[in-house]
Design a protein around this motif. Structure first.
Motif, PDB file in Angstrom:
ATOM      1  N   PRO A   1       0.657  -1.359   0.073  1.00  0.00           N
ATOM      2  CA  PRO A   1       0.028   0.214   0.717  1.00  0.00           C
ATOM      3  C   PRO A   1       0.524   1.397  -0.338  1.00  0.00           C
ATOM      4  CG  PRO A   1      -0.182  -1.472   1.765  1.00  0.00           C
ATOM      5  CD  PRO A   1       0.410  -2.095   0.916  1.00  0.00           C
ATOM      6  N   GLY A   2       1.942   1.591   0.337  1.00  0.00           N
ATOM      7  CA  GLY A   2       2.928   2.814   0.761  1.00  0.00           C
ATOM      8  C   GLY A   2       3.641   2.561  -0.662  1.00  0.00           C
ATOM      9  N   LEU A   3       3.442   1.798  -1.574  1.00  0.00           N
ATOM     10  CA  LEU A   3       4.135   1.543  -2.777  1.00  0.00           C
ATOM     11  C   LEU A   3       3.373   3.162  -3.965  1.00  0.00           C
ATOM     12  CD1 LEU A   3       5.553  -1.006  -4.206  1.00  0.00           C
ATOM     13  CD2 LEU A   3       6.575   1.250  -3.704  1.00  0.00           C
ATOM     14  N   ASN A   4       1.900   3.840  -3.019  1.00  0.00           N
ATOM     15  CA  ASN A   4       0.898   4.822  -3.945  1.00  0.00           C
ATOM     16  C   ASN A   4       1.310   5.705  -4.087  1.00  0.00           C
ATOM     17  OD1 ASN A   4      -1.512   5.997  -4.864  1.00  0.00           O
ATOM     18  ND2 ASN A   4      -2.031   6.383  -2.915  1.00  0.00           N
ATOM     19  N   THR A   5       1.874   6.350  -4.293  1.00  0.00           N
ATOM     20  CA  THR A   5       2.433   7.478  -5.193  1.00  0.00           C
ATOM     21  C   THR A   5       3.658   7.740  -5.085  1.00  0.00           C
ATOM     22  OG1 THR A   5       2.892   8.535  -2.942  1.00  0.00           O
ATOM     23  CG2 THR A   5       0.841   8.589  -4.058  1.00  0.00           C
ATOM     24  N   LEU A   6       4.161   6.048  -5.488  1.00  0.00           N
ATOM     25  CA  LEU A   6       6.002   5.989  -5.248  1.00  0.00           C
ATOM     26  C   LEU A   6       6.052   6.132  -6.545  1.00  0.00           C
ATOM     27  CD1 LEU A   6       6.683   5.129  -1.927  1.00  0.00           C
ATOM     28  CD2 LEU A   6       6.620   7.403  -2.992  1.00  0.00           C
ATOM     29  N   GLY A   7       5.480   5.436  -7.706  1.00  0.00           N
ATOM     30  CA  GLY A   7       5.952   5.434  -8.985  1.00  0.00           C
ATOM     31  C   GLY A   7       6.698   4.317  -9.012  1.00  0.00           C
ATOM     32  N   GLU A   8       6.458   3.158  -8.583  1.00  0.00           N
ATOM     33  CA  GLU A   8       7.106   1.565  -9.123  1.00  0.00           C
ATOM     34  C   GLU A   8       6.132   0.616  -8.886  1.00  0.00           C
ATOM     35  OE1 GLU A   8      10.673   0.867  -6.746  1.00  0.00           O
ATOM     36  OE2 GLU A   8      11.232   3.240  -6.866  1.00  0.00           O
TER      37      GLU A   8
ATOM     38  N   LEU B   1      12.004 -14.281 -12.802  1.00  0.00           N
ATOM     39  CA  LEU B   1      12.445 -13.476 -12.890  1.00  0.00           C
ATOM     40  C   LEU B   1      12.065 -12.199 -12.345  1.00  0.00           C
ATOM     41  CD1 LEU B   1      11.673 -14.400 -16.089  1.00  0.00           C
ATOM     42  CD2 LEU B   1      13.593 -12.321 -16.508  1.00  0.00           C
ATOM     43  N   TYR B   2      12.719 -11.401 -11.911  1.00  0.00           N
ATOM     44  CA  TYR B   2      11.376 -10.070 -10.719  1.00  0.00           C
ATOM     45  C   TYR B   2      12.009  -9.225 -11.567  1.00  0.00           C
ATOM     46  CZ  TYR B   2      11.712  -6.474  -7.016  1.00  0.00           C
ATOM     47  OH  TYR B   2      11.058  -5.547  -5.851  1.00  0.00           O
ATOM     48  N   ALA B   3      10.752  -8.282 -11.687  1.00  0.00           N
ATOM     49  CA  ALA B   3      10.330  -7.541 -12.934  1.00  0.00           C
ATOM     50  C   ALA B   3       9.872  -6.037 -12.183  1.00  0.00           C
ATOM     51  CB  ALA B   3       9.084  -7.368 -14.406  1.00  0.00           C
ATOM     52  N   SER B   4      10.720  -5.212 -12.715  1.00  0.00           N
ATOM     53  CA  SER B   4      10.328  -3.447 -11.824  1.00  0.00           C
ATOM     54  C   SER B   4       9.606  -2.675 -12.658  1.00  0.00           C
ATOM     55  CB  SER B   4      11.681  -3.142 -11.129  1.00  0.00           C
ATOM     56  OG  SER B   4      12.066  -3.576 -10.629  1.00  0.00           O
ATOM     57  N   LEU B   5       8.561  -1.926 -12.817  1.00  0.00           N
ATOM     58  CA  LEU B   5       7.545  -1.252 -13.602  1.00  0.00           C
ATOM     59  C   LEU B   5       8.054   0.824 -12.769  1.00  0.00           C
ATOM     60  CD1 LEU B   5       6.353  -3.490 -14.025  1.00  0.00           C
ATOM     61  CD2 LEU B   5       5.610  -3.166 -15.631  1.00  0.00           C
ATOM     62  N   SER B   6       8.142   1.156 -13.829  1.00  0.00           N
ATOM     63  CA  SER B   6       7.990   2.614 -14.015  1.00  0.00           C
ATOM     64  C   SER B   6       6.569   3.391 -13.372  1.00  0.00           C
ATOM     65  CB  SER B   6       8.972   3.109 -14.467  1.00  0.00           C
ATOM     66  OG  SER B   6       7.886   3.405 -15.988  1.00  0.00           O
ATOM     67  N   SER B   7       5.682   2.556 -12.817  1.00  0.00           N
ATOM     68  CA  SER B   7       3.909   3.042 -12.519  1.00  0.00           C
ATOM     69  C   SER B   7       3.853   2.488 -11.089  1.00  0.00           C
ATOM     70  CB  SER B   7       3.378   3.181 -13.521  1.00  0.00           C
ATOM     71  OG  SER B   7       1.994   3.441 -13.860  1.00  0.00           O
ATOM     72  N   GLN B   8       2.963   2.567 -10.832  1.00  0.00           N
ATOM     73  CA  GLN B   8       2.165   1.787  -9.594  1.00  0.00           C
ATOM     74  C   GLN B   8       1.450   1.360 -10.319  1.00  0.00           C
ATOM     75  OE1 GLN B   8       1.440   4.956  -6.436  1.00  0.00           O
ATOM     76  NE2 GLN B   8      -0.780   3.906  -7.245  1.00  0.00           N
ATOM     77  N   ASN B   9       0.170   1.508 -11.501  1.00  0.00           N
ATOM     78  CA  ASN B   9      -0.445   0.931 -12.243  1.00  0.00           C
ATOM     79  C   ASN B   9      -0.454   1.150 -13.300  1.00  0.00           C
ATOM     80  OD1 ASN B   9      -2.282  -0.083 -12.860  1.00  0.00           O
ATOM     81  ND2 ASN B   9      -4.052   1.486 -13.342  1.00  0.00           N
ATOM     82  N   PRO B  10       1.034   0.251 -13.762  1.00  0.00           N
ATOM     83  CA  PRO B  10       1.811   0.007 -15.505  1.00  0.00           C
ATOM     84  C   PRO B  10       0.408  -0.336 -16.409  1.00  0.00           C
ATOM     85  CG  PRO B  10       2.448  -1.627 -14.664  1.00  0.00           C
ATOM     86  CD  PRO B  10       1.708  -0.901 -13.149  1.00  0.00           C
ATOM     87  N   GLY B  11      -0.381  -1.284 -16.033  1.00  0.00           N
ATOM     88  CA  GLY B  11      -1.611  -1.554 -16.902  1.00  0.00           C
ATOM     89  C   GLY B  11      -1.387  -2.560 -18.089  1.00  0.00           C
ATOM     90  N   LEU B  12      -1.559  -3.454 -18.368  1.00  0.00           N
ATOM     91  CA  LEU B  12      -1.189  -4.502 -19.163  1.00  0.00           C
ATOM     92  C   LEU B  12      -2.038  -4.862 -20.295  1.00  0.00           C
ATOM     93  CD1 LEU B  12       0.410  -7.557 -19.500  1.00  0.00           C
ATOM     94  CD2 LEU B  12      -1.239  -8.554 -17.583  1.00  0.00           C
ATOM     95  N   VAL B  13      -1.886  -5.186 -21.579  1.00  0.00           N
ATOM     96  CA  VAL B  13      -1.907  -4.975 -23.387  1.00  0.00           C
ATOM     97  C   VAL B  13      -1.635  -6.739 -23.777  1.00  0.00           C
ATOM     98  CG1 VAL B  13      -3.361  -4.355 -24.676  1.00  0.00           C
ATOM     99  CG2 VAL B  13      -3.471  -3.238 -23.250  1.00  0.00           C
ATOM    100  N   LEU B  14      -2.077  -7.178 -23.641  1.00  0.00           N
ATOM    101  CA  LEU B  14      -2.079  -8.957 -23.847  1.00  0.00           C
ATOM    102  C   LEU B  14      -2.088  -8.631 -25.665  1.00  0.00           C
ATOM    103  CD1 LEU B  14      -2.407 -11.874 -22.210  1.00  0.00           C
ATOM    104  CD2 LEU B  14      -0.173 -10.182 -21.840  1.00  0.00           C
ATOM    105  N   LEU B  15      -1.419  -9.004 -26.740  1.00  0.00           N
ATOM    106  CA  LEU B  15      -1.677  -8.508 -28.002  1.00  0.00           C
ATOM    107  C   LEU B  15      -3.546  -9.315 -28.465  1.00  0.00           C
ATOM    108  CD1 LEU B  15       0.025  -6.052 -28.136  1.00  0.00           C
ATOM    109  CD2 LEU B  15       0.591  -7.180 -30.312  1.00  0.00           C
ATOM    110  N   GLY B  16      -2.802 -10.986 -28.593  1.00  0.00           N
ATOM    111  CA  GLY B  16      -3.773 -11.939 -28.550  1.00  0.00           C
ATOM    112  C   GLY B  16      -4.811 -11.724 -27.935  1.00  0.00           C
ATOM    113  N   ASN B  17      -4.888 -11.353 -26.789  1.00  0.00           N
ATOM    114  CA  ASN B  17      -5.805 -11.299 -25.782  1.00  0.00           C
ATOM    115  C   ASN B  17      -7.151  -9.660 -26.299  1.00  0.00           C
ATOM    116  OD1 ASN B  17      -4.867 -12.919 -24.057  1.00  0.00           O
ATOM    117  ND2 ASN B  17      -6.220 -12.686 -23.039  1.00  0.00           N
ATOM    118  N   SER B  18      -6.351  -9.296 -27.098  1.00  0.00           N
ATOM    119  CA  SER B  18      -6.878  -7.989 -27.257  1.00  0.00           C
ATOM    120  C   SER B  18      -8.170  -7.590 -28.708  1.00  0.00           C
ATOM    121  CB  SER B  18      -6.057  -6.976 -27.406  1.00  0.00           C
ATOM    122  OG  SER B  18      -5.784  -6.151 -26.186  1.00  0.00           O
TER     123      SER B  18
END
Lengths: 221, 221, 221, 221, 221, 221
Positions: D89-96, D172-189
């Motif tokens: 929860p503390g990541l809210n507004t921290l951009g990760e 793997l351990y992945a870091s994303l530069s937003s707390q809500n990066p969103g995810l769009v799978l091309l196949g599912n779209s």
């Protein structure tokens, strides 16, 4: 000195090394001291921002400006004020600029706005009628007579003014939320440029004769 | 008054209605005047920003703060300075805050930093030794003795200090590039909180006895 | 190796080509791969950001860094940790940086802060006492003993630390929300630079003799 | 578990309290811990960001997430990977934000993009074919076979993928530069939603029969 | 003309002088007119943004583009649309771009997204089936048949499409919230690049033969 | 209808649910559809931004506005133009707004500026004299006679105007780089509000009688 020329003067001192940032993004390192002699500027490379000194060459003096205990040298006889613009190369990318204003009795800093900054002013001496006009609510006036020790804030981009309607000189210290706030004087925009008379007349619901009469006043030194 | 308490005091006055914005995004309308009595705050709704007054209820007084021609009431006997924090609800979302500082002869505003702002200070009276330390170049000191009329800039997030090593009181007016800059005093972070002694000792390359001795000084009123 | 030198080492690897962006704005194109050999850098053009490679010359290797399964080479004997900084030119403008930290038993990454980033750390091996201190509430400690598989977040600009008070080495992988977060060690700011002893003494409520004793420890290799 | 469902699962864990920030602005105070039980959320107040806990009620646990030394519970049998999303929860507004991914031999994290983040991934175990496709230069592939200890960066908003074409599991351990990066799978779209067959067929230069055949596969559990 | 080539064409016209800004920060002065002949670009200095003309050399024509009353010259026979991209050097740093699209009966602007912009389109002539797919809620379709005078908005980074399933040509004017929005066509990402067949097959839950068949169609002129 | 009233009308339609965002930050999720009936707005919670609909309740119609093939209903007889403002709740947080303008022969959209947006306009029918005035260079006019199919860009915050000095009606479609650009008409700021006559007279280098005469015209319907 004509206000038109004053505008240029203010713009130049505001611009520091000639082309700086505004709407200022966060600093991208400890500091990025503006450097007119940098390769970027030697090359006359104009960019959205200004080149900086080699960090290793930066000294404390790059963050210092002196003499704000005195009025400045750029004076508008026409409007009755004098500006002493703080010039600190180290403010590049820090998102602030500052100016001392001295307004003579009866003088004004006429209706103007800063396209890229909010402003907060502290009255150091005297008193002044200070206010701004909002865009929404529609053309509402927010104004107060300020005395020594008062601080007044003007939102970003709104039209505001200073009027010393007292008998003693007034001195203010203004802080703006951009290193290049920009300055648009309403009177000069309308009458000191190359706008066609009929356009200005329609904008002000008046006639071309009145526009031409006022333009003549703006042409006078 | 203990510096620890002072920190809180400063934080509270800085925070205005209790939870405000910093690292300030652009204003999202003409103005968003902080309003502790708004529904949002009645509801104790904590958010990333502060609720505002109905624009129709906003008056010129919302942009005014008086009394900066006098020192403030929050005083640190320990460090020898007094702070008079500008409190203007209308500054909410405008990306600025301001404070008057009075430093007694021999007094300091000790080494500290603002996590969310740059700072520019004008010396109104007296003189002061003012400087900051960079993170890169490594721990380099940039400092000057400032006199009346000098303006000095401190980059965002860097450790800085004020030391009045003269015989007369010094008065400054500081502008910060955030409405909620935050304040971290290095000494209080190390010695006024609940950090284990051995951790502080290892951080400072000293022994737990020295840490405990200094902690005792921070515990004293 | 002196912590002072370590700071520089960390700063250099963090800085990549020598001057990069931080508080990172959004990327301004697909990628802007840092290029120390670009015209901008040949010209020693320092700017708020770093010049990039011709997009046509960019290859997959520009986005790759290897060897993080091993500790790094920049070691602080004094504090007992080793840093392996991820160096990826392609991270320029992407708003992230990463480092592996190995902390020996009894070692610390001493109290420090990043002026331009939040941090989130994953414990890969061992355990560690990890925490930060807030500025508001005043000097409050938020700390936990972390074990393998724990992730802990530190807000932007706040003082934090790592202490391996166990008997086995600890390995962490830390992600920071800026490509140039900056690093300020509180101990080094106070004792490794050129600050006058009396100022440091007043900041820490101690005497010049204690300050001089600690400074001597920071001068030792 | 269907990838469609997986998408939702990932979205939900990513979203934390249900509606959070992304493209993250700077934090507006020390921290703004996401709080689903706050007045704002009780009121079902949806806003551009999430309400936070009373700062006085925040504890160290609000910044902690455990168990990343184990694979997660949201698994895609269809694609052969498992995700363990860090929820702090503390990541809210921290951009990760951060996630552990386990990819089985032969498994893929299929072609997808994050509308609101760049991504950097560290290989903890095994090896993987990892790459992205640029929009300019046109459809250029940047890919590498990564081994343990390799870190690879993917620019914001670009299509990327993971393929474990080895015989051992990969972590793997992945870091994303937003707390809500969103995810769009091309196949599912293309095939898991309600798009008309003829539109998908024209998009892929194929026929409706082929589209219907593939859609049937996406409908299967 | 192949869609792959079209992509490049669109990218090039979008890019103006070859490397411009996107996710656009605020303008940093009145204007920063893109100038391919500036020193910065002569030097082939690639940076996060584009060099600008000397403000003194800027003329009104720098803000003008003509001919949008006619379709453009970059045509995709394959998909049945023509693009007329607005090219205004003065838009550099202003955060907007614009394009006229003409879609033949039966034609599509196939499923695509802009990594760096939202889009709003006005139908000038004819009608079109226009929609987008969200990432959360999962793969939900938001689509309408638009007629002359309708305006439709697409959120940033989401997959969207245009399909003229009528019998008359359709003309639209689209505004994007970045000067360099970027363009990713899902079909081209999957089938026009160098991705291994088995990866694409696994992404689409189909077989390598189907992938190869579709790839062949993308290879055809 | 008085221009003063028109201003309000424009402001209201621009404001959508009454208080929306501008200088628009990046969207914080797929979409945040403005919802005047949300709990936040029921509570009359004014904030820096607007509450949004439950994402699950969002439909395609939330992104649609029709009727821009016709002039609008808010007309300024005084200035001779009609505005048809695009109203799309789904544009909340997307950083764009749009308006159709119809200018009668001899009509003007008088000198004005948008405190929070740049503007790009497409001429759909007729011709118009369109220009802006810069703040630096000082009061320089950048203007062109535009014809059908011309697109013209106006930098953020600068004074601009439209004058139909032809004999046929002119129709334009303008895109602004904020969802709440704000509108300040120079004439109305000077003469339609509560500014003291002597202040306006000094601003325009004219006399109070002239000011009072013009004010009377602004008071007329």
């Amino acid at each position: 000195m004509a206000a038109a020329t004053l505008l240029l003067a203010l713009a130049v001192v505001t611009l520091g090394s000639g082309h700086v940032e505004a709407f200022d993004p966060n600093p991208l390192q400890d500091f990025c001291v503006a450097d007119p002699t940098s390769k970027g500027n030697e090359n006359k490379l104009h960019e959205n921002g200004v080149a900086c000194k080699d960090p290793a060459a930066v000294v404390a003096e790059d963050f210092l400006f002196g003499g704000l205990d005195k009025p400045g040298v750029t004076t508008s006889k026409r409007f009755g004020f004098t500006a002493n613009q703080v010039q600190i190369p180290g403010l590049n990318t820090l998102g602030e600029s500052h100016v001392r204003l001295d307004v003579a009795p009866g003088g004004v800093f006429p209706m103007h706005y800063h396209p890229r900054a909010a402003e907060t002013a502290l009255v150091l001496e005297g008193s002044v009628y200070f206010g701004f006009v909002s865009s929404y609510p529609d053309n509402k006036l927010y104004a107060k007579v300020l005395r020594k020790g008062d601080v007044f804030a003007v939102p970003q981009g709104l039209v505001h003014f200073l009027h010393n309607n007292g008998t003693a000189p007034t001195t203010l210290y203004a802080s703006l939320s951009s290193q290049n706030p920009g300055l648009v004087l309403l009177g000069n925009s309308l009458f000191a440029g190359a706008l066609p008379d009929d356009l200005v007349a329609k904008t002000l619901l008046t006639d071309k004769h009145t526009v031409e009469t006022i333009k003549a006043n703006f042409r006078r030194p």
